[in-house]
Every structure is written in C-alpha cells, then in structure tokens.
Design a protein around this motif. Structure first.
Motif, PDB file in Angstrom:
ATOM      1  N   ASP A  66      -1.106   0.479   1.076  1.00 43.19           N
ATOM      2  CA  ASP A  66      -1.611   1.127   2.286  1.00 43.19           C
ATOM      3  C   ASP A  66      -2.675   0.292   2.986  1.00 43.19           C
ATOM      4  N   SER A  70      -2.322  -0.942   6.787  1.00 41.63           N
ATOM      5  CA  SER A  70      -3.315  -0.499   7.771  1.00 41.63           C
ATOM      6  C   SER A  70      -3.958  -1.674   8.484  1.00 41.63           C
ATOM      7  N   PRO A  93       6.735  -1.803   0.935  1.00 37.10           N
ATOM      8  CA  PRO A  93       5.654  -1.141   0.192  1.00 37.10           C
ATOM      9  C   PRO A  93       5.570  -1.547  -1.265  1.00 37.10           C
ATOM     10  N   ASP A  99       1.043   5.569   0.217  1.00 35.60           N
ATOM     11  CA  ASP A  99       1.198   6.922   0.732  1.00 35.60           C
ATOM     12  C   ASP A  99       1.808   6.970   2.120  1.00 35.60           C
ATOM     13  N   PHE A 100       1.498   5.984   2.975  1.00 32.65           N
ATOM     14  CA  PHE A 100       2.107   5.969   4.297  1.00 32.65           C
ATOM     15  C   PHE A 100       3.613   5.793   4.175  1.00 32.65           C
ATOM     16  N   ASN A 146      -2.498   6.132   8.815  1.00 33.51           N
ATOM     17  CA  ASN A 146      -2.129   7.251   7.954  1.00 33.51           C
ATOM     18  C   ASN A 146      -3.211   8.327   7.964  1.00 33.51           C
ATOM     19  N   PHE A 216      -1.985  11.189   0.897  1.00 30.05           N
ATOM     20  CA  PHE A 216      -2.997  10.215   0.527  1.00 30.05           C
ATOM     21  C   PHE A 216      -3.328  10.415  -0.949  1.00 30.05           C
ATOM     22  N   ASP A 290      -7.355   4.746   5.161  1.00 27.61           N
ATOM     23  CA  ASP A 290      -6.081   4.284   4.583  1.00 27.61           C
ATOM     24  C   ASP A 290      -6.277   3.642   3.214  1.00 27.61           C
TER      25      ASP A 290
END
Length: 312
Positions: A66, A70, A93, A99-100, A146, A216, A290
């Motif tokens: 994340d 970000s 990822p 989490d995003f 996010n 998150f 984030d």
C-alpha cells in the motif's frame, strides 16, 4: 503503450526481488519493454513515478504494498498537474499491507495480477489529499488513494513497520496483534472534528478513519460502504469505550459488521478537519496515510473527485 515499473525491493519480505526473473518474464509477456526503477528509501516511489510520467510512460505499475502504491499515485497526480497528461496507475500487489488491492479484488499472485492488469480498462477514481504536521513540526501535504486516519492506526503503523517479524508472519496476524498491543497502551485522545461546513463535533476517540477505499490494517473492512468514484469520503469515528470490549469487537471490523456498534459513528463528507483539543502534545494524534505514519494532527482531508486514472 510505454510502461514504467516502480519496484519496492523489500516489499513482502523481498518476495518480488527474489522472484524477479519470473516477474520480469511475466511483465515482458504482457507489456513488452518496460522501464524499471527501484526504490531505496521512503519517498523514492513518489519521485520515481514523477520521472516515469514526465518521460512519457502511459502506465506506471506500483510493485509493492500500500505504501508503494500510495507514493506512486501521489507522484502521478503531481506529474499530471505539472504536465497536463494523465498516466495510468497499475498495481502489482505484494507487501505488508495490500488493502487497496484487496478492495479491488486483485490477486497477490504475479501472473494472475499482471494478466488482469494487461486486459483491464482505465477508469477515473477519486483520490484524497491530506495536510498535516510532520515529525519535524512542519506543515506537510500529500495525496492518498485508500484510507487516511488518525489515533490508534498511526501508532499501529509505526509498530508494524518497525516489527522485525514483518514479511515473516501473516500480515493479518501481525496487524491484529500489533493493534491489540498498541490499544492496550493507547490513551484515548480528545479531538474536534468538522465535516464540510457542519457544526464541529468533539470526541474522545480511539480512531478516526477518512476512507476512500474499504480496507485497512491488514484486512479490516473499516468502511464497508466506501466507493472509489462517488466523490465523497466515508468517515468512521471510534469513540472511547471499555478497552476490553473494543478489543473483543475488533473481529467485527474484518467482516464490516460494526455499523451499529454503540461506540462507532459512520458519516460522509468531502472535507474533514480534525484538531487536537486542549494540550496539543497530549492530543496530537498520529496520522496514518495508506499504511505509513509520517506525522500528526491537526490535519485536513479533502476529496479530489475523479483525480486519478486507475487501470484495474
């Protein structure tokens, strides 16, 4: 399409770096030539994303967690403002927190993630901008994609990011236990919250989350109704309550089943101002942006409707 990749070599305990021959082969299969840049320190991904966008990359892939995604998004938004040309953000990822990507339903396996990315269409999504006080006492600002929050989440970020077990144990387990441990030592903080042009609300809180996405904290669905393209934040306020009871109820967050919890208020808005009440040192809650914690409140959060081009 001209493609750039920003790689965080330590994301996920160095998994992408260890598997780089496989990653590079899959990238070449789906995108052909790509321009690779590696981060070496916090903040590098933002600068490298700006460089790639200015160099004409139409798609910039954030390979990491994340924090990497970000920072890359922040860089692309800055580059678009400077050049007037939008580069698309793509995600590969892999990291302590994804989490995003989880909210987008993306796989953390290399080949499925890149295959989906190659076949996806770009769409405009909202981004957030936060102004806060950094660790040196200076006013700072940056974009987020996010969730930005304050309170327990900021303390938990710092504990997770300094934990020597990061990358060696389950992300969900690490975040859960660090959340519990930080909460046991956490002192509820007094803040004033103003949403849009409404009347300020004073609260003794454990957490305030300003959400563009849903997840998150390693899989907690803190904002189950959040949408990336609705032009508004979902704002979740967790007020002070019995600590043992709140720890027991953390499990509700993983399934988004906390809407009717008596200590939790859920609101919506486009701009949020959070200020410490009374002593600033005591109530200057740490912020989480984030998954990173670079400073503290007072903080202002603003939604930027349709600001980012996301390929997913």
């Amino acid at each position: 399409m001209k493609v750039g990749v920003v790689l965080n070599p330590i994301a996920g305990g160095g998994r992408l770096k260890r598997d780089w021959p496989e990653v590079a082969a899959s990238l070449k299969k789906h995108f052909g030539y790509f321009d690779l840049r590696e981060t070496q320190a916090s903040g590098d991904a933002e600068r490298l994303a700006i460089d790639l966008a200015v160099d004409g990359c139409e798609l910039v892939i954030a390979a990491g967690g994340d924090g990497t995604a970000s920072e890359v998004a922040d860089g692309l938004l800055q580059a678009e403002r400077e050049t007037g040309r939008a580069s698309e953000l793509g995600l590969l990822p892999c990291g302590t927190g994804i989490d995003f990507a989880r909210g987008l339903g993306l796989s953390d396996e290399i080949e499925p993630a890149l295959a989906r990315l190659a076949g996806a269409s770009p769409r405009r999504v909202d981004a957030g901008r936060i102004c806060y006080i950094d660790d040196h006492g200076a006013l700072a600002s940056r974009h987020f994609i996010n969730i930005a929050s304050l309170g327990l989440s900021g303390a938990t970020d710092r504990a997770v990011n300094s934990d020597k077990r990061k990358g060696q144990v389950s992300v969900k387990v690490l975040f859960f236990w660090r959340t519990v441990l930080e909460f046991l030592r956490y002192r509820f903080q007094d803040v004033r919250i103003t949403i849009d042009d409404g009347e300020p609300t004073e609260a003794r809180m454990a957490l305030v989350a300003v959400a563009n996405g849903k997840f998150f904290g390693g899989g907690m669905m803190i904002a189950p109704d959040a949408e990336l393209s609705d032009g508004q934040f979902d704002i979740v306020i967790v007020r002070s309550a019995n600590k043992l009871g709140l720890i027991r109820d953390i499990r509700l967050l993983y399934g988004g089943r906390h809407r009717n919890h008596p200590a939790i208020t859920m609101l919506r808005g486009r701009k949020v101002l959070v200020e410490p009440l009374g002593d600033v040192e005591t109530n200057g809650a740490l912020v989480d942006i984030d998954g990173e914690s670079p400073g503290r409140i007072p903080a202002t959060f603003e939604i930027l409707p349709g600001a980012l081009t996301l390929r997913c």
